[in-house]
Design a protein around this motif. Structure first.
Motif, PDB file in Angstrom:
ATOM      1  N   LYS A  12     -24.590  -3.265  26.703  1.00 50.00           N
ATOM      2  CA  LYS A  12     -25.056  -3.424  28.084  1.00 50.00           C
ATOM      3  C   LYS A  12     -23.880  -3.520  29.063  1.00 50.00           C
ATOM      4  O   LYS A  12     -23.976  -3.082  30.220  1.00 50.00           O
ATOM      5  CB  LYS A  12     -25.918  -4.689  28.182  1.00 50.00           C
ATOM      6  CG  LYS A  12     -26.675  -4.836  29.500  1.00 50.00           C
ATOM      7  CD  LYS A  12     -27.561  -6.070  29.493  1.00 50.00           C
ATOM      8  CE  LYS A  12     -28.705  -5.944  28.512  1.00 50.00           C
ATOM      9  NZ  LYS A  12     -29.649  -7.098  28.619  1.00 50.00           N
ATOM     10  N   LEU A  13     -22.770  -4.070  28.613  1.00 55.84           N
ATOM     11  CA  LEU A  13     -21.592  -4.250  29.461  1.00 55.84           C
ATOM     12  C   LEU A  13     -20.713  -3.005  29.540  1.00 55.84           C
ATOM     13  O   LEU A  13     -19.769  -2.958  30.324  1.00 55.84           O
ATOM     14  CB  LEU A  13     -20.750  -5.425  28.940  1.00 55.84           C
ATOM     15  CG  LEU A  13     -21.345  -6.822  29.114  1.00 55.84           C
ATOM     16  CD1 LEU A  13     -20.665  -7.814  28.165  1.00 55.84           C
ATOM     17  CD2 LEU A  13     -21.194  -7.289  30.561  1.00 55.84           C
ATOM     18  N   THR A  14     -21.009  -2.013  28.717  1.00 48.91           N
ATOM     19  CA  THR A  14     -20.199  -0.794  28.687  1.00 48.91           C
ATOM     20  C   THR A  14     -20.683   0.199  29.748  1.00 48.91           C
ATOM     21  O   THR A  14     -21.852   0.559  29.785  1.00 48.91           O
ATOM     22  CB  THR A  14     -20.256  -0.143  27.293  1.00 48.91           C
ATOM     23  OG1 THR A  14     -19.666  -1.043  26.342  1.00 48.91           O
ATOM     24  CG2 THR A  14     -19.504   1.172  27.276  1.00 48.91           C
ATOM     25  N   ILE A  15     -19.752   0.594  30.604  1.00 49.82           N
ATOM     26  CA  ILE A  15     -20.067   1.540  31.680  1.00 49.82           C
ATOM     27  C   ILE A  15     -19.228   2.795  31.466  1.00 49.82           C
ATOM     28  O   ILE A  15     -17.994   2.756  31.526  1.00 49.82           O
ATOM     29  CB  ILE A  15     -19.755   0.933  33.062  1.00 49.82           C
ATOM     30  CG1 ILE A  15     -20.537  -0.383  33.250  1.00 49.82           C
ATOM     31  CG2 ILE A  15     -20.097   1.921  34.166  1.00 49.82           C
ATOM     32  CD1 ILE A  15     -20.154  -1.135  34.518  1.00 49.82           C
ATOM     33  N   ALA A  16     -19.897   3.901  31.179  1.00 50.84           N
ATOM     34  CA  ALA A  16     -19.194   5.161  30.918  1.00 50.84           C
ATOM     35  C   ALA A  16     -18.621   5.755  32.200  1.00 50.84           C
ATOM     36  O   ALA A  16     -19.145   5.539  33.296  1.00 50.84           O
ATOM     37  CB  ALA A  16     -20.141   6.149  30.263  1.00 50.84           C
ATOM     38  N   GLN A  17     -17.535   6.506  32.039  1.00 52.98           N
ATOM     39  CA  GLN A  17     -16.928   7.219  33.160  1.00 52.98           C
ATOM     40  C   GLN A  17     -16.354   8.529  32.621  1.00 52.98           C
ATOM     41  O   GLN A  17     -15.272   8.559  32.047  1.00 52.98           O
ATOM     42  CB  GLN A  17     -15.831   6.384  33.811  1.00 52.98           C
ATOM     43  CG  GLN A  17     -15.289   6.981  35.103  1.00 52.98           C
ATOM     44  CD  GLN A  17     -14.310   6.049  35.788  1.00 52.98           C
ATOM     45  OE1 GLN A  17     -13.289   5.680  35.223  1.00 52.98           O
ATOM     46  NE2 GLN A  17     -14.636   5.637  37.010  1.00 52.98           N
ATOM     47  N   GLY A  18     -17.114   9.599  32.763  1.00 55.17           N
ATOM     48  CA  GLY A  18     -16.723  10.868  32.180  1.00 55.17           C
ATOM     49  C   GLY A  18     -16.687  10.749  30.665  1.00 55.17           C
ATOM     50  O   GLY A  18     -17.653  10.270  30.044  1.00 55.17           O
ATOM     51  N   ASP A  19     -15.582  11.170  30.062  1.00 53.08           N
ATOM     52  CA  ASP A  19     -15.449  11.047  28.617  1.00 53.08           C
ATOM     53  C   ASP A  19     -14.728   9.765  28.225  1.00 53.08           C
ATOM     54  O   ASP A  19     -14.245   9.627  27.103  1.00 53.08           O
ATOM     55  CB  ASP A  19     -14.706  12.258  28.049  1.00 53.08           C
ATOM     56  CG  ASP A  19     -13.278  12.365  28.588  1.00 53.08           C
ATOM     57  OD1 ASP A  19     -12.942  11.613  29.532  1.00 53.08           O
ATOM     58  OD2 ASP A  19     -12.510  13.199  28.063  1.00 53.08           O
ATOM     59  N   SER A  20     -14.670   8.810  29.180  1.00 50.18           N
ATOM     60  CA  SER A  20     -14.010   7.533  28.912  1.00 50.18           C
ATOM     61  C   SER A  20     -14.912   6.387  29.392  1.00 50.18           C
ATOM     62  O   SER A  20     -16.134   6.502  29.324  1.00 50.18           O
ATOM     63  CB  SER A  20     -12.643   7.490  29.609  1.00 50.18           C
ATOM     64  OG  SER A  20     -11.915   6.344  29.216  1.00 50.18           O
ATOM     65  N   TYR A  21     -14.294   5.314  29.861  1.00 48.10           N
ATOM     66  CA  TYR A  21     -15.058   4.140  30.281  1.00 48.10           C
ATOM     67  C   TYR A  21     -14.534   3.595  31.613  1.00 48.10           C
ATOM     68  O   TYR A  21     -13.329   3.535  31.841  1.00 48.10           O
ATOM     69  CB  TYR A  21     -14.941   3.007  29.249  1.00 48.10           C
ATOM     70  CG  TYR A  21     -15.259   3.397  27.831  1.00 48.10           C
ATOM     71  CD1 TYR A  21     -16.544   3.267  27.321  1.00 48.10           C
ATOM     72  CD2 TYR A  21     -14.259   3.883  26.986  1.00 48.10           C
ATOM     73  CE1 TYR A  21     -16.834   3.611  26.009  1.00 48.10           C
ATOM     74  CE2 TYR A  21     -14.533   4.236  25.683  1.00 48.10           C
ATOM     75  CZ  TYR A  21     -15.822   4.103  25.197  1.00 48.10           C
ATOM     76  OH  TYR A  21     -16.096   4.455  23.897  1.00 48.10           O
ATOM     77  N   LYS A  22     -15.450   3.192  32.454  1.00 45.30           N
ATOM     78  CA  LYS A  22     -15.076   2.418  33.637  1.00 45.30           C
ATOM     79  C   LYS A  22     -14.903   0.966  33.221  1.00 45.30           C
ATOM     80  O   LYS A  22     -14.038   0.251  33.723  1.00 45.30           O
ATOM     81  CB  LYS A  22     -16.164   2.530  34.710  1.00 45.30           C
ATOM     82  CG  LYS A  22     -15.840   1.766  35.989  1.00 45.30           C
ATOM     83  CD  LYS A  22     -16.934   1.960  37.031  1.00 45.30           C
ATOM     84  CE  LYS A  22     -16.578   1.204  38.315  1.00 45.30           C
ATOM     85  NZ  LYS A  22     -17.646   1.362  39.341  1.00 45.30           N
TER      86      LYS A  22
END
Length: 444
Positions: free
Chosen positions: A188-198
């Protein structure tokens, strides 16, 4: 203590190898006929090197010399295990009478080789019961096969740091108590950003910051060895459960390759750009020292601290954690062992001495009395680590004849399993157990 956490499995193996040659050191009874009431000078070697730490050690020793004006202490700091081991073998007037080391995994070799004396007779003569004096895990990791050749001198307790601001944004009201809750929160705390993470909920990879196999496994209470000294990693369900849980986290949070790519672009463990400090990772498995380091980095979120979650079927043991710490002991080559015992006794069992040292070093006190002392000074969140240290269910890695070699073997399997190079966990654990038994047999 950050420096202690830097000790790698390779360093542990090196320590074990050096100690293997130390059997010629002498027996624990050598030179124990000195009169501790007479004027004498002891050599005390320790590993601390940071200015604040060195100052704290000097204050600790000053307190001892005030209580024992006839015993003077020559303090030598920044001593590596290699240098200590060489001096323990060589002996002589300049060699240490008392040593301290960050390497708890070397206790088995320290004790079995005779490099350090058995402290049991000294504790008994002084009317001190170690089991009633030290926390359970600390009492365990300072002895090997009945030989208590070391005593705990402050400790480290591992817990969970979490970003309260991120928790609130994700609608999470409290830190997870079980691994299933932890898994759900991490996703739930993981926020994707493209092929990585925000933002990554948690970095599960074993090359992460303090996410070693033994730190994960500590929450499952593994046995590691049976009564005959044989490895149980292939048969103990705690071990396979720990590996399975970690691998599941890796897969669910994006997979090994994606996580590793993200990890290599993040700040290092000891700098202000640690990914927990910057908010790039929302939860962090770490020791008590992280709190001070995180606060110094002045993050733009509120830091929360809690015990690490436990397996769902051990929910009643929530509050436990993995424990390690600094150890101290008396050199078998010392001709001043009774005076040396007075020093060891003071720095490890005098409540005020332990409390003052803890306040200065910012590590966990190593006696049950000190853990409850009203003289302790700490951030309210630090209390979590005091409670973890005092918890009788908290665990540690047991001493072994060849030091931390078995932990290195398990960690290697962890690297292979999380990356997918080893696909059959059962076979991998069987091979690891066989290797551990072979290594120990060769060390005898």
């Amino acid at each position: 203590m950050p420096k202690r956490a830097r000790i790698t499995a390779f360093a542990l193996i090196a320590s074990a190898a050096l100690l293997t040659t130390s059997a010629c050191t002498g027996q624990s009874s050598s030179g124990a006929d000195d009169d501790a009431s007479k004027e004498t000078t002891l050599n005390f070697w320790h590993a601390w090197s940071a200015p604040a730490e060195v100052k704290a050690v000097k204050s600790l020793i000053a307190g001892f010399e005030k209580a024992h004006p006839n015993i003077h202490v020559n303090v030598v700091g920044n001593m590596t295990d290699d240098k200590i081991n060489q001096a323990l073998r060589a002996g002589g007037s300049k060699a240490p009478d008392v040593i301290s080391s960050f390497t708890t995994n070397a206790v088995g070799k320290f004790c079995s080789s005779g490099a350090l004396v058995d402290l049991n007779p000294y504790f008994e003569k002084s009317g001190i019961d170690p089991a009633k004096t030290f926390p359970t895990a600390m009492n365990e990791y300072t002895q090997f096969e009945g030989n208590r050749c070391t005593a705990p001198l402050l400790g480290d307790a591992y817990g969970l740091y979490y970003n309260k601001t991120a928790f609130e944004k994700a609608g999470i009201s409290s830190p997870p108590k079980t691994w299933s809750e932890f898994e759900a929160d991490a996703k739930k705390l993981t926020i994707a950003q493209g092929d990585s993470y925000k933002q990554l909920g948690f970095m599960p990879n074993y090359h992460g910051w303090e996410t070693t196999t033994e730190h994960y496994m500590g929450q499952f209470s593994p046995t590691y060895f049976d009564k005959s000294g044989k490895s149980t990693v292939a048969t103990d369900p705690a071990v396979s459960s720990s590996f399975t849980l970690q691998k599941k986290l890796v897969d669910e949070l994006g997979g090994y390759q994606k996580l590793e790519k993200y990890r290599t672009k993040l700040g290092d463990e000891w700098g202000p750009k640690h990914p927990f400090h910057t908010g790039q990772v929302a939860m962090q498995l770490d020791g008590e020292w992280r709190l001070g380091m995180a606060l110094e980095a002045k993050p733009d979120f509120e830091i929360g601290v809690a015990p690490l979650p436990v397996p769902d079927d051990q929910a009643d043991q929530y509050g436990k954690g993995y424990i390690t710490g600094t150890i101290t002991g008396i050199a078998a080559t010392s001709k001043k062992q009774n005076a040396a015992w007075e020093l060891v006794k003071y720095i490890t069992t005098d409540t005020d001495a332990v409390v003052n040292f803890s306040n200065a070093i910012h590590n966990v006190p190593s006696t049950l009395a000190a853990l409850k002392s009203p003289k302790l000074k700490y951030d309210p969140r630090f209390k979590t680590f005091l409670e973890i240290a005092a918890n009788p269910n908290s665990t540690t890695s047991p001493a072994s004849l060849n030091g931390g070699v078995y932990l290195h073997t398990i960690q290697d399997l962890g690297y292979e399993y999380e990356s997918g190079k080893t696909k059959d966990l059962k076979a991998g654990l069987a091979a690891a157990a066989k290797q551990i038994d072979t290594d120990i047999a060769q060390a005898k």
